[in-house]
Design an enzyme around this catalytic site. Structure first.
Site, short mmCIF file in Angstrom:
data_model
loop_
_atom_site.label_atom_id
_atom_site.label_comp_id
_atom_site.label_asym_id
_atom_site.label_seq_id
_atom_site.Cartn_x
_atom_site.Cartn_y
_atom_site.Cartn_z
N HIS A 2 43.35 39.98 31.86
CA HIS A 2 43.43 38.96 30.80
C HIS A 2 44.47 39.34 29.73
CE1 HIS A 2 39.05 37.63 31.84
NE2 HIS A 2 39.90 37.40 32.80
N LEU A 50 33.45 41.76 36.04
CA LEU A 50 34.65 41.06 36.53
C LEU A 50 35.91 41.71 35.97
CD1 LEU A 50 33.33 37.38 36.16
CD2 LEU A 50 33.42 38.74 38.24
N PHE A 51 35.74 42.80 35.22
CA PHE A 51 36.83 43.69 34.80
C PHE A 51 37.96 43.00 34.04
CE2 PHE A 51 35.40 45.02 39.19
CZ PHE A 51 34.34 45.77 38.72
N CYS A 52 37.64 42.01 33.20
CA CYS A 52 38.68 41.29 32.43
C CYS A 52 39.79 40.76 33.33
CB CYS A 52 39.28 42.17 31.33
SG CYS A 52 38.10 42.60 30.07
N ALA A 53 39.42 40.44 34.56
CA ALA A 53 40.37 39.82 35.49
C ALA A 53 39.56 38.79 36.27
CB ALA A 53 40.98 40.87 36.41
#
Ligand code: PLP
Length: 453
Positions: free
Chosen positions: A129, A374-377
């Protein structure tokens, strides 16, 4: 990016000394164990060398740029020397500017604030992100996730060729994915970008801690990374690259340090003459310790030798991939497939398990720190999971039947300070949880899965 294969023939080095190696943590099942930090992709532990350098400098710490005193001058010298050393680490061009920022997110937002009018930004949906979202003032073309590095290049080529009108353009691409660890073809993407009159910024947040990054060899226009992922967790990041867009833009932050002179006008207003160079975008008191720590980490990695660091990490990656492949029900997420070059970052799902529950059990029962979610992705992980759902399920007892779609994933990541034992304990724990299940019960609290007691 074409990554050097020379590393394969290199001597493998020992893990570098990092802080926290002997920290012991309690287990819910009783007793305690040495903490296994396997969340380097979020924040890596500080290198002992960085900590020692910062501690040695700390008594001499002083205000930067403005003070007349001896320690102010010393600190200013060290801050500016850090700038030069980090630029050398990145193999920047002579004419490049290097700015100290707070982080990769800050660096990319700074660049976004400097885009020329009418600039179009091209970005893959697979980005973190921090590189997907800062371009709010520009027209943005979001590119679909490619399934091979070659497809990434052709997708970009097609999009750039179709652009109308032919104004300024910027491509933003990550060097190594924070989800799959897969390395992107940065050099080739830069070639395509330049052939179409566009510029390119490399998000090296996950690449720089694991691989040498040469701005000149990759031929990228800018590069951004964070100190806390490069073993220097003192709140600094870097944006380095071409100076023209930076010089032509309004200062990122308005304030002291960025202003050369400020005077009252007759009408009562204020006139400002802004600095050029790095000072233009570094208003306020800079984080001298953060910059000094990044320079120290760059030196430490260079002296350890990237070839042997890469060789060692490659062994760990292969061990984890082989170990996970051998455990029934574990699926490792991948965009580019088996043959992809990777850094020490892998995400996976376990059939029948909520990923938050699995990660909580790794922590509470084995003292292993990984990450889940979701690991900022979000777009990338959802593409890899084949899921469009908004929220991960509740944790509790293991849920979901075998084959049921996972809504989030587990990420294990490691680097220069990781001993073999941590990786072996992780693989043993995954196998045991899959085979025997959790020994404790868990519940959801504040959106996180935690031991029930
Ligand atoms: N880019 C990538 C690929 C990342 O993995 C991250 C953080 O995980 C970032 C950017 C943002 O870094 P920071 O949080 O240090 O700004």
């Amino acid at each position: 990016m074409t990554v050097s294969t020379a590393a394969a023939d290199q001597t493998v080095c020992q893990p570098l000394s990092v802080l926290g190696r002997d920290v012991r943590v309690p287990l819910v099942t009783g007793g305690e164990v040495e903490y296994a930090a396997l969340d380097y992709a979020a924040s890596a532990p500080a290198l002992q060398r960085v900590w020692d350098d910062v501690a040695a400098y700390a008594p001499y710490y002083g205000s930067v740029h403005r003070g007349a005193g001896y320690l102010s001058q010393l600190s200013t010298d060290l801050f500016e020397k850090a700038r030069v050393e980090v630029a050398e680490f990145l193999d920047c061009r002579e004419s490049d500017e290097l700015l100290f920022t707070r982080s990769t997110t800050d660096s990319l937002n700074l660049l976004a604030a400097c885009l020329p009018a009418g600039c179009r930004v091209f970005v893959f949906e697979t980005e973190h992100h921090a590189s997907l979202l800062p371009w709010r003032g520009a027209e943005v073309t979001h590119l679909d996730a490619p399934r091979t590095p070659a497809e990434a290049v052709t997708t970009l080529e097609r999009a750039l060729a179709a652009r109308e009108p032919h104004g300024p353009a910027l491509v933003c691409v990550t060097g190594a994915s924070n989800v799959t660890g897969e390395i992107w073809p940065v050099r080739e993407l830069a070639e395509v970008a330049h052939a179409h009159g566009a510029r390119i910024v490399l998000d090296a947040a996950q690449l720089a801690p694991h691989h040498p990054v040469s701005v000149q060899e990759l031929d990228v226009d800018w590069v951004a990374f964070s100190g806390h992922k490069l073993y220097a967790p003192f709140g600094s990041g870097v944006l380095a690259g071409r100076s023209d867009w930076l010089e032509e833009a309004e200062p990122y932050l308005a304030g002291g340090g960025a202003s050369r002179s400020v005077s009252r006008r007759e009408d009562g207003g204020v006139d400002v003459v802004w600095h050029g160079g790095a000072a233009r975008h570094e208003a306020g008191s800079p984080n001298v310790i953060g910059a000094y720590a990044i320079a120290s980490a760059c030196k430490a990695l260079t002296e350890a030798g990237f070839d042997s660091l890469v060789a060692r990490e490659r062994q760990l990656v292969e061990r984890v991939r082989a170990g996970l492949a051998d455990i029934p029900g574990v699926t490792v997420l991948s965009l580019f497939g088996e043959a992809a070059e990777r850094v020490g970052v892998l995400s996976f799902v376990v059939s029948g398990w909520n990923s938050s529950h699995f990660a909580a059990a790794l922590s509470a029962e084995y003292g292993i720190g990984v990450r889940d979610g979701l690991f900022c992705a979000h777009p990338l992980v959802r593409t890899l999971l084949g899921s469009t759902a908004e929220a991960p399920g509740e944790c509790g007892a293991p849920e979901g039947a075998a084959g049921e779609q996972s809504l989030n994933a587990i990420r294990v990541s490691f680097g220069a300070g990781t001993p073999d034992e941590h990786v072996e304990r992780f693989l043993g724990a995954v196998r045991e949880l899959v085979t025997d299940g959790a020994r404790w019960t868990y519940r959801t609290e504040g959106g996180r899965c935690v031991p029930a007691v």
